[in-house]
Design an enzyme around this catalytic site. Structure first.
Site, short mmCIF file in Angstrom:
data_model
loop_
_atom_site.label_atom_id
_atom_site.label_comp_id
_atom_site.label_asym_id
_atom_site.label_seq_id
_atom_site.Cartn_x
_atom_site.Cartn_y
_atom_site.Cartn_z
CE1 TYR A 146 -34.61 -15.16 41.84
CE2 TYR A 146 -33.08 -16.76 42.78
CZ TYR A 146 -33.79 -16.27 41.70
OH TYR A 146 -33.68 -16.90 40.48
CG ASP A 251 -32.92 -17.04 37.40
OD1 ASP A 251 -31.83 -17.57 37.15
OD2 ASP A 251 -33.97 -17.68 37.61
C1 IPM Z 1 -28.72 -19.00 38.67
C2 IPM Z 1 -29.52 -20.17 39.15
C3 IPM Z 1 -29.90 -19.94 40.61
C4 IPM Z 1 -30.72 -18.68 40.66
C5 IPM Z 1 -30.62 -21.12 41.28
C6 IPM Z 1 -29.77 -22.37 41.23
C7 IPM Z 1 -31.04 -20.81 42.68
O1 IPM Z 1 -30.64 -20.36 38.35
O2 IPM Z 1 -27.66 -18.72 39.27
O3 IPM Z 1 -29.14 -18.38 37.70
O4 IPM Z 1 -31.94 -18.71 40.39
O5 IPM Z 1 -30.17 -17.62 40.96
MG MG Z 2 -30.69 -19.12 36.62
#
Ligand code: IPM
Ligand code: MG
Length: 364
Positions: A146, A251
């Site tokens: 990320y 995630d």
């Molecule tokens: C989560 C969401 C987020 C992430 C997105 C909205 C960026 O999917 O909080 O799981 O990937 O972290």
């Molecule tokens: Mg998510």
């Protein structure tokens, strides 16, 4: 106690579910004699529409000044929403990632519990669901894919895109410590999930987690490959207590865990730094298709508010009262659409988002 809470209504169903969580918190404050000050800030699409960016510096400052941040959800439909015509760093999700980074919220806690009351909503086979489960996914939230360097280039006439998965040992150590600390207050079991058969970052992850384990002799540690973990979650979810994993794996696995718990509309989360400060949000998205229709399930946001009381305010009794009220409402048969089943004999009552919030508040 004075609770100074910054709220992010956000986009889609965000404002609806957040206002039910506020309703429940205000009732809690009345019953237990606390004072709550809510301050709203904009993030995501709402902030883009107002300021041209998904998160302003002023909003970050307001979030930093609070004791805790409570959020609805952000983002829109990537196909139809104009927000997704903007360059990636100006899109709604970039606001959330910036806030996580600015507030150093490296530890994301996502509990997935199969409530007895929701066993009929669990998509797993009866003999698996009947064993129940109560797991906590601890996801690293400010590193990995990320936040590694990314770029899209043209090389020899070919478009080529790079995303970098990078962790240093300190980033792994602090989240591992968090996982062992929390596991020692639960069932003393950590399963660390990685892809050490392929990735260097996972091999580092595994060796740092092994080092941290030495300080926690009472906690058992095992390692599991992420593909196997995805399978084990549907095969035998009862085996898990604490799952410790990196950002991207967390995630994906947390969405899977929420689905086997009946609905993604039930899963709360807490994102914490080294202090008592935290950002609390449902694990689900902004469901733009049902926004404004009073159809959303506010329980994940209400349960996130309960996590906030526990982790940021040490108000365990108050948090337990909210969790108990949620269970009671479910036991009484009230369901939003996502957890409703219309089997003739089910005896369930379908309710909207507002009604669900009211029912929980009344039972505190
Ligand atoms: C989560 C969401 C987020 C992430 C997105 C909205 C960026 O999917 O909080 O799981 O990937 O972290
Ligand atoms: Mg998510």
């Amino acid at each position: 106690m004075n609770l100074n809470i910054t709220c992010i209504p956000g986009d889609g169903i965000g404002p609806e579910i957040l206002s039910e969580a506020k309703k429940v918190l205000l009732k809690m404050a009345e019953v237990y004699s606390h004072e709550i000050l809510f301050t709203d800030i904009l993030m995501g699409g709402a902030s883009i529409d107002a300021h041209g960016v998904p998160l302003t510096e002023d909003a970050v400052l307001k979030a930093k000044k609070a004791d805790a941040v409570l959020m609805g959800s952000i983002g829109g439909d990537p196909v139809v929403s104009p927000w997704y015509k903007l360059e990636p760093k100006l899109r709604p999700e970039a606001g959330l990632l910036k806030l996580r980074k600015e507030l150093n919220l490296f530890a994301n806690l996502r509990p997935a519990v199969l409530y007895d009351e929701l066993k009929e909503a669990c998509p797993l086979r009866e003999e698996i669901a009947s064993c129940g489960f109560d797991m906590l996914i601890i996801r690293e939230l400010t590193g990995g894919l990320y936040f590694g360097e990314r770029k899209t280039v043209i090389e020899n006439g070919l478009r080529k895109a790079y995303d970098t998965l990078v962790y240093d040992e300190n980033e792994v150590r602090r989240i591992a410590v968090k996982a062992f600390e929390i596991a020692s207050k639960r069932k003393n079991q950590v399963i660390s999930v990685d892809k050490a058969n392929v990735l260097d970052s996972s091999r580092l992850w595994r060796s740092v987690v092994d080092e941290v384990k030495k300080d926690y002799p009472d906690v058992t540690l095992s390692h599991m490959l992420v593909d196997n973990c995805a399978m084990q979650l549907v095969k035998n979810p009862a085996q898990f207590d604490v799952i410790l994993t990196e950002n991207m794996f967390g995630d994906i696995l947390s969405d899977e865990a929420s689905m086997i718990a009946g609905s993604i509309g039930m899963l709360p989360s807490a994102s914490l730094n080294e202090t008592k400060f935290g950002l609390y949000e449902p694990s689900h998205g902004s469901a733009p298709d049902i926004a404004g229709l009073d159809l959303a399930n506010p329980l994940a946001t209400i349960l996130s508010a309960a996590m906030m009381l526990t982790y940021s305010f040490s108000l365990d009794k108050e948090a337990a009262a909210i969790e108990k009220a949620v269970k009671q409402v479910l036991r009484e048969g009230y369901r939003t659409g996502d957890i409703y089943s219309d089997k003739a004999a089910s005896g369930l009552t379908k309710v909207g988002c507002r009604k669900m919030g009211e029912l929980v508040a009344e039972r505190i």
